[in-house]
Enzyme design. Structure first.
Site, PDB file in Angstrom:
ATOM      1  N   ARG A   6      10.772  -8.888  -4.308  1.00 59.03           N
ATOM      2  CA  ARG A   6       9.938 -10.089  -4.182  1.00 59.03           C
ATOM      3  C   ARG A   6      10.031 -10.939  -5.436  1.00 59.03           C
ATOM      4  O   ARG A   6      10.022 -10.397  -6.553  1.00 59.03           O
ATOM      5  CB  ARG A   6       8.459  -9.711  -3.980  1.00 59.03           C
ATOM      6  CG  ARG A   6       8.086  -9.426  -2.536  1.00 59.03           C
ATOM      7  CD  ARG A   6       8.128 -10.683  -1.657  1.00 59.03           C
ATOM      8  NE  ARG A   6       7.886 -10.396  -0.265  1.00 59.03           N
ATOM      9  CZ  ARG A   6       8.828 -10.150   0.656  1.00 59.03           C
ATOM     10  NH1 ARG A   6      10.095 -10.153   0.324  1.00 59.03           N
ATOM     11  NH2 ARG A   6       8.504  -9.924   1.918  1.00 59.03           N
ATOM     12  N   GLU A  11      10.047 -20.000  -2.634  1.00 59.37           N
ATOM     13  CA  GLU A  11      11.175 -20.082  -1.702  1.00 59.37           C
ATOM     14  C   GLU A  11      10.828 -20.978  -0.517  1.00 59.37           C
ATOM     15  O   GLU A  11       9.739 -20.821   0.046  1.00 59.37           O
ATOM     16  CB  GLU A  11      11.524 -18.680  -1.188  1.00 59.37           C
ATOM     17  CG  GLU A  11      11.939 -17.719  -2.296  1.00 59.37           C
ATOM     18  CD  GLU A  11      12.100 -16.278  -1.803  1.00 59.37           C
ATOM     19  OE1 GLU A  11      11.783 -16.004  -0.625  1.00 59.37           O
ATOM     20  OE2 GLU A  11      12.529 -15.452  -2.598  1.00 59.37           O
ATOM     21  N   HIS A  58      17.609 -15.099  -0.407  1.00 61.32           N
ATOM     22  CA  HIS A  58      16.748 -14.200   0.386  1.00 61.32           C
ATOM     23  C   HIS A  58      17.425 -13.773   1.696  1.00 61.32           C
ATOM     24  O   HIS A  58      16.853 -13.908   2.783  1.00 61.32           O
ATOM     25  CB  HIS A  58      15.384 -14.845   0.666  1.00 61.32           C
ATOM     26  CG  HIS A  58      14.314 -13.817   0.913  1.00 61.32           C
ATOM     27  ND1 HIS A  58      13.027 -13.963   0.481  1.00 61.32           N
ATOM     28  CD2 HIS A  58      14.348 -12.606   1.546  1.00 61.32           C
ATOM     29  CE1 HIS A  58      12.308 -12.904   0.839  1.00 61.32           C
ATOM     30  NE2 HIS A  58      13.094 -12.066   1.492  1.00 61.32           N
TER      31      HIS A  58
HETATM   32  N1  LIG Z   1      15.141  -9.300   0.193  1.00 60.19           N
HETATM   33  C1  LIG Z   1      14.866  -8.976   1.441  1.00 60.19           C
HETATM   34  O1  LIG Z   1      15.444  -9.542   2.365  1.00 60.19           O
HETATM   35  C2  LIG Z   1      13.845  -7.879   1.739  1.00 60.19           C
HETATM   36  C3  LIG Z   1      13.863  -7.271   3.003  1.00 60.19           C
HETATM   37  C4  LIG Z   1      12.965  -6.228   3.266  1.00 60.19           C
HETATM   38  C5  LIG Z   1      12.040  -5.841   2.303  1.00 60.19           C
HETATM   39  N2  LIG Z   1      12.027  -6.476   1.087  1.00 60.19           N
HETATM   40  C6  LIG Z   1      11.067  -6.072   0.053  1.00 60.19           C
HETATM   41  O2  LIG Z   1      11.427  -4.794  -0.451  1.00 60.19           O
HETATM   42  C7  LIG Z   1      10.274  -4.179  -1.012  1.00 60.19           C
HETATM   43  C8  LIG Z   1      10.254  -2.690  -0.721  1.00 60.19           C
HETATM   44  O3  LIG Z   1      10.225  -2.464   0.678  1.00 60.19           O
HETATM   45  P1  LIG Z   1      10.013  -0.998   1.268  1.00 60.19           P
HETATM   46  O4  LIG Z   1      10.236  -1.098   2.729  1.00 60.19           O
HETATM   47  O5  LIG Z   1      10.772   0.000   0.480  1.00 60.19           O
HETATM   48  O6  LIG Z   1       8.442  -0.804   0.990  1.00 60.19           O
HETATM   49  P2  LIG Z   1       7.670   0.581   0.831  1.00 60.19           P
HETATM   50  O7  LIG Z   1       6.233   0.260   1.036  1.00 60.19           O
HETATM   51  O8  LIG Z   1       8.295   1.674   1.646  1.00 60.19           O
HETATM   52  O9  LIG Z   1       7.908   0.967  -0.716  1.00 60.19           O
HETATM   53  C9  LIG Z   1       7.341   0.255  -1.788  1.00 60.19           C
HETATM   54  C10 LIG Z   1       7.011   1.263  -2.876  1.00 60.19           C
HETATM   55  O10 LIG Z   1       6.573   0.531  -4.032  1.00 60.19           O
HETATM   56  C11 LIG Z   1       5.587   1.344  -4.645  1.00 60.19           C
HETATM   57  N3  LIG Z   1       4.776   0.609  -5.610  1.00 60.19           N
HETATM   58  C12 LIG Z   1       3.685  -0.171  -5.391  1.00 60.19           C
HETATM   59  N4  LIG Z   1       3.191  -0.607  -6.563  1.00 60.19           N
HETATM   60  C13 LIG Z   1       3.981  -0.092  -7.538  1.00 60.19           C
HETATM   61  C14 LIG Z   1       3.975  -0.178  -8.949  1.00 60.19           C
HETATM   62  N5  LIG Z   1       3.022  -0.856  -9.608  1.00 60.19           N
HETATM   63  N6  LIG Z   1       4.934   0.480  -9.635  1.00 60.19           N
HETATM   64  C15 LIG Z   1       5.858   1.200  -8.996  1.00 60.19           C
HETATM   65  N7  LIG Z   1       5.931   1.329  -7.655  1.00 60.19           N
HETATM   66  C16 LIG Z   1       4.995   0.685  -6.938  1.00 60.19           C
HETATM   67  C17 LIG Z   1       4.772   1.883  -3.460  1.00 60.19           C
HETATM   68  O11 LIG Z   1       3.990   2.993  -3.836  1.00 60.19           O
HETATM   69  C18 LIG Z   1       5.883   2.226  -2.487  1.00 60.19           C
HETATM   70  O12 LIG Z   1       6.319   3.560  -2.603  1.00 60.19           O
HETATM   71  C19 LIG Z   1       9.079  -4.962  -0.446  1.00 60.19           C
HETATM   72  O13 LIG Z   1       8.540  -5.768  -1.466  1.00 60.19           O
HETATM   73  C20 LIG Z   1       9.667  -5.862   0.600  1.00 60.19           C
HETATM   74  O14 LIG Z   1       8.991  -7.071   0.720  1.00 60.19           O
HETATM   75  C21 LIG Z   1      12.909  -7.479   0.799  1.00 60.19           C
END
Ligand SMILES: NC(=O)c1ccc[n+]([C@@H]2O[C@H](COP(=O)([O-])OP(=O)(O)OC[C@H]3O[C@@H](n4cnc5c(N)ncnc54)[C@H](O)[C@@H]3O)[C@@H](O)[C@H]2O)c1
Length: 317
Positions: free
Chosen positions: A233, A262, A283
């Protein structure tokens, strides 16, 4: 005999999905708009039973004027575009898409890692500009090339995507370390990730705790030849501090798929910087044809399941 119900479906931002969307298997009428701005929402959804949206905001002031609406099928995982409290209070179902990005985001992350570690873009640009044609040896070494194998990957966020990136990285011979809020075997703290990693990749959500989790102080702790990847993000990294760190050689490169605002219609410090070791994609980490096709199918599966009385992927249970 009871009349078969007929549903009015309206898709507000069809342009956000780059693959075909199949028609649902029940009697319906279907209207799609490529994009919808805020003050068109009520007018366009006035007659809808089912709204399909991806990023268009549908908030309480609009929902109050849409008493016919029964289902909002969100074409993404994140449902922050919908006022869920209002929907819950007024019996409007909200569905979302799950687990569609397990290959596409990790592969995009690895693509950025490979490109930066091997200076792919600087070499490709050199050749395009005619540099190779001007030298006397068979090759030259203007840009450093580092192997992936044997290097250390530090993950911030070890959820679904962090784990998936980690498993792929291990298969490539990387040592993987990770930090997260929850405990798991081998967990390290943020400081260790910053100091020991050759590649740092962010996979946590944007929260008050993670906003600018990488700022000037954290960039200083990173190795000078390390690279930073953000496919999670915009807002997780202080963009101004990153530009400074790249210009001063504090870190070697960065690969970003997300920005704080964005689309960046009003510019962005990272875009203004024009640095060869900064790779920015718009993105699209989620947007492989395979992932979008899975998302599109799941979207209509959700709508059909709800109409059949067996709802799935409801955000409000
Ligand atoms: N660029 C893209 O096109 C795209 C696509 C899908 C998802 N994403 C992003 O990828 C990210 C991860 O997705 P996911 O499916 O793995 O989510 P998820 O919820 O499975 O994993 C996120 C992890 O981050 C951890 N977390 C939260 N706060 C934290 C902190 N302060 N320090 C360390 N870890 C922390 C959570 O405990 C969790 O384990 C999300 O932000 C999502 O929006 C981006």
């Amino acid at each position: 005999m009871a009349e078969t119900p007929h549903y009015n479906i309206v898709f507000l931002d069809r342009a956000t999905i780059g693959v075909p969307v199949r028609q649902p298997n029940f009697p319906h009428s279907y209207t799609e708009y490529q994009e919808t701005v805020a003050d068109e929402v009520v007018e366009r959804l006035a007659d809808a039973d089912i709204a399909i949206i991806n990023k268009v905001q549908v908030r309480a002031p609009s929902l109050e004027k849409l008493p016919k609406l029964k289902l909002i099928a969100v074409a993404a995982t994140g449902t922050d575009c919908v006022d869920k409290a209002y929907c819950k209070a007024h019996g409007i179902a909200v569905s979302n898409i799950r687990n569609y990005a397990d290959n596409t985001v990790p592969e995009h992350t690895l693509a950025l890692i490979f490109a930066l570690r091997r200076s792919l873009v600087p070499y490709v640009l050199d050749v395009r500009r005619g540099k190779w044609q001007t030298i006397n040896q068979f090759c030259y070494f203007d840009h450093p090339i580092h192997d992936i194998a044997g290097s250390t990957l530090g993950l911030i966020g070890y959820g679904a995507l962090g784990k998936s990136v980690g498993a792929r990285a291990e298969a490539l011979g990387m040592k993987v370390i990770a930090t997260d809020l929850y405990d798991f075997p081998g967990k390290v703290d943020l400081d260790t990730v910053l100091k020991e990693s050759d590649v740092i990749s962010l996979h946590c959500p944007l929260t008050e705790q993670t906003r600018n989790v990488i700022g000037a102080a954290e960039l200083k702790k990173m190795k000078n030849d390390a690279v930073l990847i953000n496919t999670a993000r915009g807002g997780l990294v202080d963009e101004k501090a990153l530009v400074e760190a790249l210009k001063s050689g504090e870190i070697a490169g960065a690969g970003f798929d997300v920005l704080t605002v964005e689309p960046p219609k009003n510019g962005n410090v990272l875009l203004d910087a024009d640095l060869p070791n900064l790779l920015i994609t718009p993105h699209v980490a989620w947007a492989s044809v395979e992932a979008m096709t899975g998302l599109s199918n799941q979207l209509i599966d959700n709508v059909e399941a709800w109409v059949a009385g067996k709802p799935r992927n409801l955000v409000l249970e």
